[in-house]
Design an enzyme around this catalytic site. Sequence first.
Site, PDB file in Angstrom:
ATOM      1  N   GLN B 128       0.828  -1.209   0.000  1.00 42.13           N
ATOM      2  CA  GLN B 128       0.000   0.000   0.000  1.00 42.13           C
ATOM      3  C   GLN B 128       0.862   1.258   0.000  1.00 42.13           C
ATOM      4  O   GLN B 128       1.611   1.492   0.950  1.00 42.13           O
ATOM      5  CB  GLN B 128      -0.903  -0.002   1.229  1.00 42.13           C
ATOM      6  CG  GLN B 128      -1.962   1.085   1.180  1.00 42.13           C
ATOM      7  CD  GLN B 128      -2.810   1.095   2.430  1.00 42.13           C
ATOM      8  OE1 GLN B 128      -2.300   1.296   3.532  1.00 42.13           O
ATOM      9  NE2 GLN B 128      -4.098   0.875   2.279  1.00 42.13           N
ATOM     10  N   GLY B 129       0.758   2.053  -1.057  1.00 44.41           N
ATOM     11  CA  GLY B 129       1.508   3.310  -1.146  1.00 44.41           C
ATOM     12  C   GLY B 129       0.589   4.502  -0.972  1.00 44.41           C
ATOM     13  O   GLY B 129       0.281   5.204  -1.931  1.00 44.41           O
ATOM     14  N   SER B 131       0.481   6.611   2.448  1.00 41.84           N
ATOM     15  CA  SER B 131       1.061   7.638   3.317  1.00 41.84           C
ATOM     16  C   SER B 131       2.362   8.198   2.744  1.00 41.84           C
ATOM     17  O   SER B 131       3.094   7.516   2.034  1.00 41.84           O
ATOM     18  CB  SER B 131       1.353   7.053   4.696  1.00 41.84           C
ATOM     19  OG  SER B 131       0.177   6.636   5.305  1.00 41.84           O
ATOM     20  N   SER B 163       3.469  -1.104   3.761  1.00 43.71           N
ATOM     21  CA  SER B 163       3.509  -2.465   4.307  1.00 43.71           C
ATOM     22  C   SER B 163       3.877  -3.472   3.226  1.00 43.71           C
ATOM     23  O   SER B 163       3.363  -3.403   2.109  1.00 43.71           O
ATOM     24  CB  SER B 163       2.151  -2.835   4.889  1.00 43.71           C
ATOM     25  OG  SER B 163       1.809  -1.926   5.897  1.00 43.71           O
ATOM     26  N   GLU B 249     -10.831  -1.627   4.703  1.00 45.10           N
ATOM     27  CA  GLU B 249      -9.803  -1.798   5.718  1.00 45.10           C
ATOM     28  C   GLU B 249     -10.422  -1.757   7.118  1.00 45.10           C
ATOM     29  O   GLU B 249     -10.156  -2.601   7.959  1.00 45.10           O
ATOM     30  CB  GLU B 249      -8.756  -0.694   5.564  1.00 45.10           C
ATOM     31  CG  GLU B 249      -7.631  -0.783   6.587  1.00 45.10           C
ATOM     32  CD  GLU B 249      -6.534   0.237   6.316  1.00 45.10           C
ATOM     33  OE1 GLU B 249      -6.857   1.364   5.915  1.00 45.10           O
ATOM     34  OE2 GLU B 249      -5.372  -0.114   6.519  1.00 45.10           O
TER      35      GLU B 249
END
Lengths: 324, 387
Positions: B128-129, B131, B163, B249
């Site tokens: 996951q990109g 933040s 992550s 999520e």
Amino acid sequence: MDFRLTDDQLALRNGFRELLAGRFDREALRAAVDRGTLDRALWRELGDAGLFSLRLPEARGGVGLGLPEAVLVFEEAGRALLPGPLVATHLAAGAVPGADTGEAVVTASDGALVEWLAEADDVLGQDLAQDARPIRSVDPLTPLHRVGGERTAGPDVVLPPGTNVVTLTLPPDATALTAALLTAALQLGSAARTTELAVQHARQREQFGQPIGAFQAVKHLCAQMLVRTEIARAAVYAAAVTAEAAADEADVTGACVPDAYEAAGAKLLADDAAVRNARDCLQVHGGMGFTWEADVHLHLKRAWVRAGQWITAAEAEELVASRL
Amino acid sequence: MDLTSTAEEEVFRGQLKEWLAKALPTLPPAPDPLDWPGRRAYDTAWQRMLYDAGYAGLHWPADAGGRGATPTQHLIFLEETERAGAPYVGANFVGLLHAGPTVAAEGTAEQRARWLPPVLRGDEIWCQGFSEPDAGSDLASLRTRAVRDGDHYVVSGSKIWTSHAEVADWCELLVRTEPVSESVPKHRGITWLAMRMDAPGVTVRPLRTLAGSTEFAEMFLDEVRIPVTDRVGEENDGWRVTMVTLSFERGTAFVGEVVACRRALGELARAARENGRWSDTVLRRRLGRIGAEFAALWRLTQWNVSEAQRSGGVPGTGGSVFKLRYSHARQELYEVAAEVLGPDALDLSHPWNQDRLSSLSYTIAAGTSQIQQNIVAERILGLPKGR
């Protein structure tokens, strides 16, 4: 599995909410506080509406509904801050003449304190003979008598003349579990109501040029109130539903008993929600919250009384721990 | 209100339990929790076993390659796999719980065909990109820039808390395609792209967490070329797509963990009875309270699933209520675990101590508790926006 309320359950809840809004609104609540006695006419109206006979089989003149429906209706009673020994009278329906219709006011003894003893026609539980004295109750709408324990006072004991002591046919622990669950439902209603009161106030009250609800410090108090309420709601509803299931399996009608672990957990979380939400609601109201002008202190005081009834926090925690 | 299972659901449960009893003993030994390449191999092997048995993407719609199971069946699946001690989604987390459902909900037919089957088979891992160093909780202020060049976007910037970046094949990437200005508020101008992790210009630098794991990383993007066809949703509509991702999520990602926590709580009580700590009333009562909390959290999950079942599968704001309480309860659980352990609480070789360290992230990751409280206050309670 569909945990949500059925259309019938929603209709029952909304109907009861409307009834109470019409018959026991804020003005009636304040008048009841000033009067300090039980409104027998209202009690009978509650009886007519089926509050006490809700779980009594139709063949015996009751409404024939189950514990989940009782929980929904008691939640509404808690929301309206309806006074009186609601749980004990409901439990006495079918066992004590007149309890189902609201003709009789029935209280119960589950420990050191008994509510509404002076106005009760009957008492469920232990024999209170000669062993009760009135105390100055913290809740202006719940008169309390102290029974047993390390009583030092003399003959100021007043058992109302003609008080009967009735023993229920259910085993006492089953009665206590049902009573604890219904008390938890009252607490749930109160917790939901104080959340609403806090949110209403936070949207209207302006300071520093904006509603105080725009400040995170206030916002977060309100958010936690909702979280506590919803956690308690899930636990209370589940305890009611799983009790129904157990009764179905055993093919016992009118005597379904909540699971001890579920009921204790529900009571613990609902007590917590009612007490802490009332305190946070008081905080959101600021100085006004500390006065008699706002209703929130009435919610807090009643929540304290209920937290001491049937299953206390210490008992609930031990009960749940024993199952781990 | 009904919490009983239907006959069909019980059949499903029975078959699943039977399969788990046979499948789990054939799994290789679990790798060291800090060995991410090892965990990728282990987690994807488990995913492949689920796929072959027909349990992959259980809750995904059938036309996305899933089984189209009801939310209740999904709940049973999570309950029984945790009960049996099966591995958690692990490295497959982003693909199965974020990116996959988002592509299934928002992607084109081609995108679904390209990306979803490898996730379900355990062939490809996503990270996951979202933040950035200066845009964590204030996600919409992200600055990684994507400039259109023919049929490609050219992306430059940096991401953080990515992550599984070290072992991932694809990244769900949020980029800015329109600079913030008076006419473009920061929530507009964001676009959701799928980026290959082996694309030229991508540099990954693992970050060590306080628990010792390199489960997430910093990621530097230097003129990375991403085909326009790898965009999910419309250009500048990425914020809405992201909200879909985040509701997944918050709505379902933690469900299985509640069962795991309840199991851990049982083990904790057993250990306390064995080492004599159980006679401590304060400790015992704390355990009782946490037990009631987790029982209620499970009931709240069932409530949220019932809501989702009626609303067509997309989880609502109930997820924020759940996460606020769950993240705290999990931390409390491992605080009590440390009390049960006594001096052993300082020995990192005991798995509870690793879990205690990991639990610290729960009130931060996937939206801090403070952000979640704002969401509850503004979107559910209707309090005014402010600071």
